[in-house]
Design an enzyme around this catalytic site. Structure first.
Site, short mmCIF file in Angstrom:
data_model
loop_
_atom_site.label_atom_id
_atom_site.label_comp_id
_atom_site.label_asym_id
_atom_site.label_seq_id
_atom_site.Cartn_x
_atom_site.Cartn_y
_atom_site.Cartn_z
N TYR A 14 0.85 -1.20 0.00
CA TYR A 14 0.00 0.00 0.00
C TYR A 14 0.89 1.25 0.00
CZ TYR A 14 -3.53 3.42 1.31
OH TYR A 14 -4.34 4.51 1.32
N SER A 58 1.85 10.87 13.67
CA SER A 58 2.59 9.70 13.19
C SER A 58 4.07 10.07 13.15
CB SER A 58 2.03 9.23 11.85
OG SER A 58 2.62 9.92 10.82
N LEU A 59 4.89 9.25 12.59
CA LEU A 59 6.33 9.50 12.63
C LEU A 59 6.89 9.62 11.23
CD1 LEU A 59 7.37 6.85 15.31
CD2 LEU A 59 7.50 9.34 15.59
N LYS A 111 10.01 -0.17 17.38
CA LYS A 111 8.74 0.26 16.78
C LYS A 111 7.84 -0.97 16.69
CE LYS A 111 7.02 3.09 12.98
NZ LYS A 111 5.88 2.28 12.63
N CYS A 165 15.46 -27.13 -26.41
CA CYS A 165 15.66 -28.09 -27.50
C CYS A 165 14.46 -28.18 -28.44
CB CYS A 165 15.99 -29.47 -26.93
SG CYS A 165 14.57 -30.23 -26.11
S1 IVH Z 1 5.94 7.41 19.20
C1 IVH Z 1 4.40 11.62 18.65
N1 IVH Z 1 6.95 5.05 19.81
O1 IVH Z 1 4.42 3.92 14.93
C2 IVH Z 1 4.77 10.20 18.97
N2 IVH Z 1 5.33 5.17 18.09
O2 IVH Z 1 4.65 5.19 12.32
C3 IVH Z 1 4.45 9.24 17.90
N3 IVH Z 1 4.77 3.00 17.11
O3 IVH Z 1 1.52 5.88 15.10
C4 IVH Z 1 4.54 7.84 18.28
N4 IVH Z 1 6.07 1.78 18.38
O4 IVH Z 1 1.48 3.56 16.22
C5 IVH Z 1 6.10 5.72 19.02
N5 IVH Z 1 7.89 3.03 20.49
C6 IVH Z 1 7.04 3.72 19.70
C7 IVH Z 1 6.24 3.08 18.73
C8 IVH Z 1 5.40 3.84 17.94
C9 IVH Z 1 5.18 1.76 17.42
C10 IVH Z 1 3.78 3.31 16.04
C11 IVH Z 1 2.68 4.25 16.44
C12 IVH Z 1 2.77 5.40 15.48
C13 IVH Z 1 3.48 4.76 14.32
C14 IVH Z 1 4.15 5.79 13.46
#
Ligand code: IVH
Length: 696
Positions: free
Chosen positions: A41, A87-88, A134, A436
């Site tokens: 996706y 999100s990150l 993560k 062949c």
């Molecule tokens: S911090 C503002 N810490 O990853 C803080 N996120 O791709 C944002 N996630 O939506 C989140 N493990 O669902 C944080 N140790 C961790 C995490 C984590 C998984 C997920 C979370 C976030 C997503 C972003």
């Protein structure tokens, strides 16, 4: 892009991409029935983004790129997140991480100048980071009032999610009441809800028994479970939760006499003391090298964890630094995720070629537009056989999902027919051998398509390559290239012809001097001393591996006895199944094979076991009667040497792992045998363990 999707077709591609992404997103968020791998996706989404960036005039307001997620289904009550769930940003290579760290440093420098104008407050050097894993689950937000859990909500689109409190309450690692004497009026905790891999496997097993659609991965299963309307079902699913953020009003810290929290590290410790599960694999890092070490360490170690992870998250440790840097529209500036490479990606099938193997089996292979997969560029993937091809319904130019997991050869998982170019041609297996041109044969009960022309150059080459290989007759100097030359130029048409080659003949070949030619002739002559078991293996009879060949040669001291034997007698040998026995029996019935043996005997190859002295071996009860399998590259012993050692100590060696296997001796780069042994609970030994066992 231009060959298959020329400019004129860009618009059509844009429309199709949008449709696919919108439908997938609806299935995921609204119907609770995800149908696409996240990495796929994301890649299609990025393709759409890139095309739209290139042709901004083609952007439409309903494009999936114009919003960050779908509205939640109406079945749950929608809740507003007062502080959005961000999100990150993603990093994929270490330079992304370095650039992020530099941005943070720069951001803090300019901010502190603006705010205070005092240069002594500037951060010096590297900013300390907390590294966390993560977790691949679903972010949730928990609200506690006066220390009691009052609400649990999904992330939704970040600003509004769904109230799933009854489901959240089934998660045992989430406290219903905080372990705090003077809890603040209001407090919010965020973290990741996830399904342990073992539970995911159980759920899918159940679903397959009931004929329900399977969840694609634990993350989708967790998301689906969290949004189950019946919380009794949720309770059975054993969801789990790791907390990673806490939001408390600044004033409450003083009022409620809470401990001072000025860093992410302290926040994690505090979360733990008030009753949350915090992932223990966190680390405070003080240099880029330490970040790299954490990333490298967990890149393999994470695969042993009972839950899924897809990267690491780095967060500036100092909360005042976090506050200064703040957020962009969607992500915090003070954190970044460093992702591990995806194992599934979409790409385009540019062509399909068909390879003919040593036994004549035709294998269709997809020639791909190169794609980065689990850290390597993949440009070819197996399509297995004609049944698999039919299942895939593959057309040339199709967008296909390609997977590379661990050491396994890349394969095409499925194609996306929605993205098929107009007029694309369906690929069908050829009716004639591509090498062949003879008609191919399709055994009814097998998925394989086979060329049965014994003179097919591919089969001849395969047979000779196998004959000269290390575990067979080990003829140094004859590599695949030389074999191809010799066969193409008609110098040899069978294994037996190898023994008629002369140095002069070899010297007529490209780039072959007298010295090299003489060396090869000497190596060929030497191979005549190789024992009967090696010769038997070299014949390349289907299913006869080097260990089986040894067992058979031990029981049939010469070729005549074996050739005249019955399938039943052969199958009575330890480790030899009916299928192998039948293959051997049939092989000796073919006239061409009988002629081959005769010619090789005339050339002086060994078809009789050497008489072994009956060495008096002290019985070692740890080895005698035990069954071993050897796999991977051992640190000092060659595989053959390890096998010989085991056999001489009274152990049995077989080629494949089964319930009857007592020990698997494992070296580097072990593949499926190791997995099978682990799933069967077979004890694994290193080379050192083996040597200790033999010496014991
Ligand atoms: S911090 C503002 N810490 O990853 C803080 N996120 O791709 C944002 N996630 O939506 C989140 N493990 O669902 C944080 N140790 C961790 C995490 C984590 C998984 C997920 C979370 C976030 C997503 C972003």
């Amino acid at each position: 892009m231009t060959e298959i999707f020329p400019n004129l077709e860009i618009q059509a591609r844009l429309l199709e991409l949008r449709k696919v992404l919108q439908r997938t997103s609806y299935e995921y968020y609204v119907l609770d029935a995800p149908t696409m791998e996240d990495s796929v996706y994301d890649a299609l989404y990025r393709e759409l983004q890139a095309l739209e960036a290139q042709y901004p005039q083609l952007i439409t307001p309903d494009s999936p790129t114009q919003r960050v997620g779908e509205k939640p289904t109406t079945q749950f009550v929608s809740v507003q997140h007062h502080i959005p769930l961000f999100s990150l940003e993603n990093a994929f290579v270490s330079s992304d991480v370095k650039a992020w760290q530099e941005r943070c440093q720069k951001g803090l420098t300019s901010n502190s100048e603006e705010v205070s104008g005092v240069s002594s407050r500037l951060p010096k050097g590297f900013l300390d980071n907390v590294c966390e894993l993560k977790i691949d689950g679903s972010a949730i937000a928990l609200t506690y009032e006066h220390g009691v859990l009052v609400r649990g909500a999904t992330r939704g689109d970040g600003t509004s999610g769904e109230d799933i409190t009854p489901n959240i309450k089934t998660i045992r690692s989430i406290p219903l009441r905080l372990n705090l004497e003077n809890p603040p009026d209001h407090l919010e905790i965020r973290g990741e809800a996830f399904l342990p891999i073992a539970v995911f496997d159980e759920i899918n097993q159940e679903r397959s028994q009931q004929g329900d659609a399977l969840f694609a991965n634990p993350r989708n299963a967790a998301a689906g479970t969290l949004r189950q309307l019946d919380s009794r079902i949720v309770a059975k699913r054993r969801l789990d939760f790791f907390a990673y953020t806490i939001h408390i009003n600044q004033a409450d810290f003083v009022l409620q006499n809470l401990p001072d929290i000025s860093s992410q590290w302290q926040a994690l410790e505090f979360l733990q003391t008030i009753g949350f599960r915090v992932n223990p694999n966190k680390r405070l890092c003080k240099s880029l090298q330490e970040l790299q070490d954490y990333y490298d360490f967990w890149s393999t170690e994470r695969l042993k964890l009972p839950y899924m992870t897809d990267g690491m998250v780095m967060k500036l440790n100092d909360l005042s630094q976090q506050e200064q840097l703040g957020f962009t529209q969607k992500t915090p500036r003070w954190a970044i995720a460093w992702k591990y490479p995806a194992e599934e990606m979409p790409t385009i099938i540019e062509a399909v070629t068909v390879q003919v193997g040593r036994t004549g089996t035709l294998t269709p292979v997809a020639e791909l537009r190169p794609v980065l997969l689990a850290g390597t560029t993949v440009s070819r993937a197996t399509l297995h056989n004609r049944d698999r091809l039919a299942e895939l319904d593959l057309h040339l130019g199709d967008t296909a999902i390609v997977r590379k997991a661990g050491e396994i050869i890349p394969e095409v998982v499925r194609v996306l027919p929605e993205l098929r170019p107009n007029g694309a041609i369906r690929f069908v297996m050829p009716t004639h051998c591509p090498e062949c041109s003879q008609p191919v044969f399709k055994p009814e009960d097998e998925a394989a398509t086979r060329c049965i022309n014994l003179e097919c150059p591919a089969i001849v080459r395969g047979a000779i390559e196998h004959w000269v290989s290390r575990d067979a007759l080990d003829i140094n100097g004859i590599g695949d290239k030389l074999v191809r030359q010799l066969v193409t130029e008609n110098h040899i048409t069978s294994v037996a012809d190898v023994y008629d080659l002369t140095s002069d003949q070899l010297q007529t070949l490209d780039r072959m001097g007298q010295k090299s030619a003489d060396k090869i002739i000497a190596a060929i002559a030497q191979s005549k001393n190789k024992p009967w078991a090696r010769v038997l293996y070299g014949l390349g009879i289907r299913h006869v591996g080097s260990v089986n060949a040894q067992n058979i040669a031990d029981n049939f001291p010469n070729v005549e006895l074996l050739a005249r034997s019955t399938p039943e007698a052969i199958a009575s040998i330890f480790g030899i199944g009916e299928e192998i026995a039948q293959a051997i029996y049939e092989w000796f019935r073919k006239e061409a094979n009988q002629n081959l043996i005769q010619r090789l005997q005339v050339s002086g190859l060994q078809f009789v076991s050497e008489k072994k002295d009956n060495q008096a071996i002290a019985i070692n009860p740890n080895i005698t009667g035990k069954t071993f399998v050897v796999t991977g590259t051992l640190p000092t012993l060659k595989r053959d040497e390890a096998k010989a050692l085991i056999q001489s100590a009274g152990g049995k060696v077989t080629d494949s792992v089964s319930k009857k296997t007592n020990y698997l001796v494992v070296g580097a780069d072990a593949g499926s045998k190791l997995e099978k042994a682990q799933s069967l609970g077979v004890q694994c030994l290193s080379e050192e363990d083996l040597l200790n066992l033999i010496d014991s």
